[in-house]
Design a protein around this motif. Structure first.
Motif: not given
Length: 308
Positions: A277-292
């Motif tokens: 999930v953190l890898e996806g966050l760094a790559e932009g495939t996981v939305d930063a707003g939703r993770h926050a």
């Protein structure tokens, strides 16, 4: 006397200690029922949406004798056997709260329901100036972030009677719940879906910047084609009492999909090495707003646990 087991129906309204049961024959009149005392002793309450067996009393009222097994159960709003959740948010007035949207989605995913996102007041995105621009950005974010996750999005405008045919098709044959931000126009939408319904609606309170709760109780509304909608009180907040911290990641679809690829089992997706999930966050495939929001919800749950 008729066998109690032969009298079966669905609770369509609960108000002031009474349960209003729609008999299996939809043409028949609703029966005003009390619940047997045994339910209270067991700590069970009949819910709107419950399929029940009931008996008739001498005064023409009824008694709920048995609650049939539930397929689903929501705690807030208290409704049983819902199949589809319609999350109603406006793109403006009130401004779309993505944190609240994600919070609703977490609860709906936890309940295992199908979900659609319905954006009301879509005509206001065409307004001039900054307000129109922020609304357009919100609309774009819903399409860019939530549609790829598999959430179906409907755009509606009660004032223009637009978008309701497609939504009505989706609701046909299902027991649905409408939920969302207070003041977004849920009652106006239901009035547009069911001509002649005339639910009470209130304008947004300018002073408070939020809607007044116009719905006082939970009730199932017959929208035809074997479809019912639970019109529920407006919500401005939800809590995570029935949700465990370990359930939270599962309720975010992108995390549920990626977590089997995480290095550690039981990964919290916050700081662990090898976290997909953190890898996806760094790559932009996981939305930063939703993770926050995920981290915010986790902190909220930890704080509640510390308090109790």
């Amino acid at each position: 006397m008729t066998n109690n087991k032969e009298l079966q129906g669905t609770i369509v309204k609960a108000l002031a200690g009474y349960y209003y049961v729609q008999p299996a024959d939809v043409q028949a009149e609703r029966v005003q029922c009390r619940a047997r005392g045994v339910f209270k002793k067991r700590g069970v309450s009949p819910l709107v949406g419950d399929r029940v067996h009931y008996s008739m009393t001498d005064n023409g009222e009824g008694t709920v004798e048995e609650i049939l097994p539930r397929e689903s159960e929501l705690i807030r709003p208290p409704v049983a056997n819902i199949e589809l959740a319609v999350l109603v948010f406006s793109v403006t007035e009130p401004e779309l709260s993505f944190q609240l949207l994600d919070k609703f989605l977490v609860h709906i995913e936890h309940a295992g329901l199908d979900t659609v996102i319905c954006l009301s007041k879509s005509d206001l995105t065409e307004a001039e100036g900054k307000l129109g621009e922020s609304a357009r950005e919100a609309l774009q974010r819903v399409k860019n972030v939530y549609e790829p996750l598999g959430y179906e999005v409907f755009l509606t405008s009660a004032s223009r009677s637009e978008g309701f045919d497609q939504l009505r098709d989706k609701l046909n044959g299902s027991l649905s719940v409408f939920a969302g931000q207070s003041g977004v126009g849920k009652s106006s939408m239901l009035n547009a879906l069911v001509p002649g319904l005339s639910l009470e609606t209130n304008a947004i309170s300018d002073r408070l910047g939020r809607g007044k709760h116009t719905t006082r109780h939970v009730e199932l509304i017959d929208i035809g084609h074997n479809g019912f909608v639970a019109d529920t009180p407006g919500f401005s907040q939800l809590d995570f009492q029935e949700l465990g911290i370990e359930d939270l990641g599962y309720c975010f679809r992108e995390m549920r999909e990626l977590s089997p690829s995480c290095k550690f089992r039981g990964c919290t997706h916050v700081h662990e090495p090898g976290c997909a999930v953190l890898e996806g966050l760094a790559e932009g495939t996981v939305d930063a707003g939703r993770h926050a929001h995920y981290i915010t919800f986790m902190e909220e749950m930890k704080e509640k646990k510390r308090r109790y």
